[in-house]
Write an enzyme that holds these catalytic residues in place. Structure first.
Site, short mmCIF file in Angstrom:
data_model
loop_
_atom_site.label_atom_id
_atom_site.label_comp_id
_atom_site.label_asym_id
_atom_site.label_seq_id
_atom_site.Cartn_x
_atom_site.Cartn_y
_atom_site.Cartn_z
CE1 TYR A 270 -3.29 -2.85 0.01
CE2 TYR A 270 -3.64 -2.36 2.44
CZ TYR A 270 -3.57 -3.14 1.36
OH TYR A 270 -4.89 -4.06 1.04
CB SER B 104 -13.47 -4.09 -2.35
OG SER B 104 -12.38 -3.47 -2.67
N PRO B 105 -16.12 -3.50 0.33
CG PRO B 105 -16.38 -2.42 2.44
CD PRO B 105 -15.48 -2.98 1.69
N GLY C 155 -18.05 -5.74 -9.27
CA GLY C 155 -16.91 -6.35 -9.89
C GLY C 155 -15.47 -6.66 -9.26
CB VAL D 275 -18.37 2.97 -5.13
CG1 VAL D 275 -19.29 3.04 -3.94
CG2 VAL D 275 -16.90 3.19 -4.62
CG PHE D 276 -22.76 -1.17 -4.75
CD1 PHE D 276 -23.79 -0.76 -4.01
CD2 PHE D 276 -21.73 -1.94 -4.59
CE1 PHE D 276 -23.71 -1.40 -2.79
CE2 PHE D 276 -21.63 -2.42 -3.07
CZ PHE D 276 -22.80 -2.13 -2.26
#
Length: 302
Positions: free
Chosen positions: A49, A212-213, A217, A222-223
Site C-alpha cells: 500500500y 472492498s465492501p 466487480g 462503487v455501487f
C-alpha cells in the site's frame, strides 16, 4: 467479536489503510482517533500500500495521537511483489522487518499472506511463521484471497492457527453466497467460484474479513449512488430511511448480518463517513430486509 480462534477481540468493522498514503500526518491522526472513537480498533495494512508509505504515515499519525499502541490491533500483509508473488521464507521475514520499521512497532498482532503463491513451499512458510512467533514479531497469522485447499495445504505444515481469510465481498459481489443458494440449478449462479470458502471458514473457526465492501466487480467502482444500479440503491434507501442511517451504513449492516461473523474492512479516510458507517454495528437487518437487498442487487432466488 473475536478474530478466529485467537483471543483478540475487536469491532465488526475494521479500517483498511490503503488510501492513507494520500494523507499528511495530521489527517492520519484524525482518521485514527475518529476510528477509535467509533469503536474501530483493527487497522489493516499491506506492505504494497503506497509502496510502504501508508504504513509510514499511519505510524506518524499514531505517534501524535492519544491512541495507545496496545489498545489497537495492527494487521499487515505480505507476499505481493512487482509482477509476481513470493511466499519464500526470506521474503516473508524481510517483509515483516520492513513492516515493523515503517509502523514503528515491535510486533504485529496479525500477519496475512496476501495472495496465493503458485510456487509456495509450505515448509518455508511454516519455518518463517515459527521464527516470527518465537521472536515475538508476529502474534497471529492468517491469509488473504485463499481457497480452502490452499489453507489445508498450509495447515499440514504451519503449527500456528490461521485465524483470518480476507476476501472480496459486498452486496454487489456475492460469489461466496450464490452457489450455495443455487445448488444443482442450471444457471450461472450455481457455478461455484469460491470453493465453498465461507462455510469452510465457519467450520474451521476462521474470521472472514470483507474487503472492498462498496465495490462491484473486481474493484470496478462503487455501487452506492451509482446510476448504473438504480434497483439496489432504491432498496438501500428504503431500508436506510427505516433505520435513519445512510445507504453505506446499510450496505455494511448487510455484510454484518451473516451468521459467519464477517468483519467488514472499510477504506474511507473521511472522518465523518467513518462515523456514519460505524453505525452499522448497531443495525441488525431482518431476514426479509437482507434477502430483499440481495435480490435488488440482481440476484434471483431459485
Amino acid at each position: 467479536m473475536k478474530l478466529g480462534s485467537s483471543g483478540l477481540e475487536t469491532a465488526p468493522i475494521a479500517l483498511g489503510c490503503m488510501r492513507m498514503k494520500d494523507l499528511d500526518k495530521q489527517e492520519a491522526l484524525r482518521v485514527i482517533e475518529t476510528s477509535k472513537e467509533a469503536g474501530i480498533t483493527l487497522f489493516d495494512h499491506a506492505d504494497i500500500y503506497g509502496a510502504g508509505s501508508s504504513e509510514e504515515i499511519f505510524a506518524a499519525g499514531l505517534k501524535e495521537s492519544a491512541v495507545k499502541r496496545e489498545d489497537i490491533i495492527l494487521q499487515s500483509k505480505c507476499g505481493i511483489r512487482d509482477g509476481f508473488f513470493d511466499f519464500s521464507k526470506q521474503h516473508i521475514l524481510s517483509s515483516v522487518d520492513g513492516i515493523l520499521e515503517r509502523l514503528q512497532t515491535d510486533y504485529l498482532d496479525v500477519l496475512l499472506l496476501h495472495r496465493p503463491d503458485a510456487l509456495m513451499e509450505p515448509e518455508e512458510v511454516a519455518d518463517a511463521f515459527r521464527q516470527l512467533k518465537e521472536s515475538g514479531k508476529v502474534r497471529h497469522f492468517g491469509v488473504s484471497n485463499h481457497q480452502p485447499c490452499h489453507i489445508d495445504l498450509l495447515k499440514q505444515y504451519v503449527k500456528e492457527d490461521l485465524i483470518i481469510n480476507q476476501l472480496q465481498f459486498s452486496l454487489m459481489h456475492t460469489p461466496m453466497l450464490d452457489a450455495g443458494l443455487n445448488l444443482n440449478m442450471h444457471n450461472r449462479e450455481s457455478v461455484m467460484r469460491d470453493a465453498g470458502v465461507l462455510p469452510y471458514s465457519q467450520l474451521n473457526g476462521m474470521t472472514v474479513q470483507a474487503w472492498s465492501p462498496f465495490q462491484f466487480g473486481m474493484i470496478e467502482g462503487v455501487f452506492i449512488d451509482n446510476p448504473a444500479y438504480p434497483d439496489v440503491n432504491k432498496a438501500l434507501q428504503e431500508v436506510a430511511e427505516s433505520y435513519n442511517v445512510s445507504k453505506s451504513t446499510i450496505a455494511i449492516a448487510w455484510i454484518l448480518r451473516h451468521p459467519a461473523g464477517i468483519q467488514a474492512v472499510i477504506g474511507s479516510m473521511n472522518p465523518d463517513r467513518i462515523h456514519s458507517i460505524s453505525e452499522a454495528q448497531n443495525v441488525k437487518l431482518s431476514r426479509k430486509e437482507w434477502y430483499s437487498l440481495y435480490r435488488a442487487a440482481g440476484n434471483n432466488l431459485p
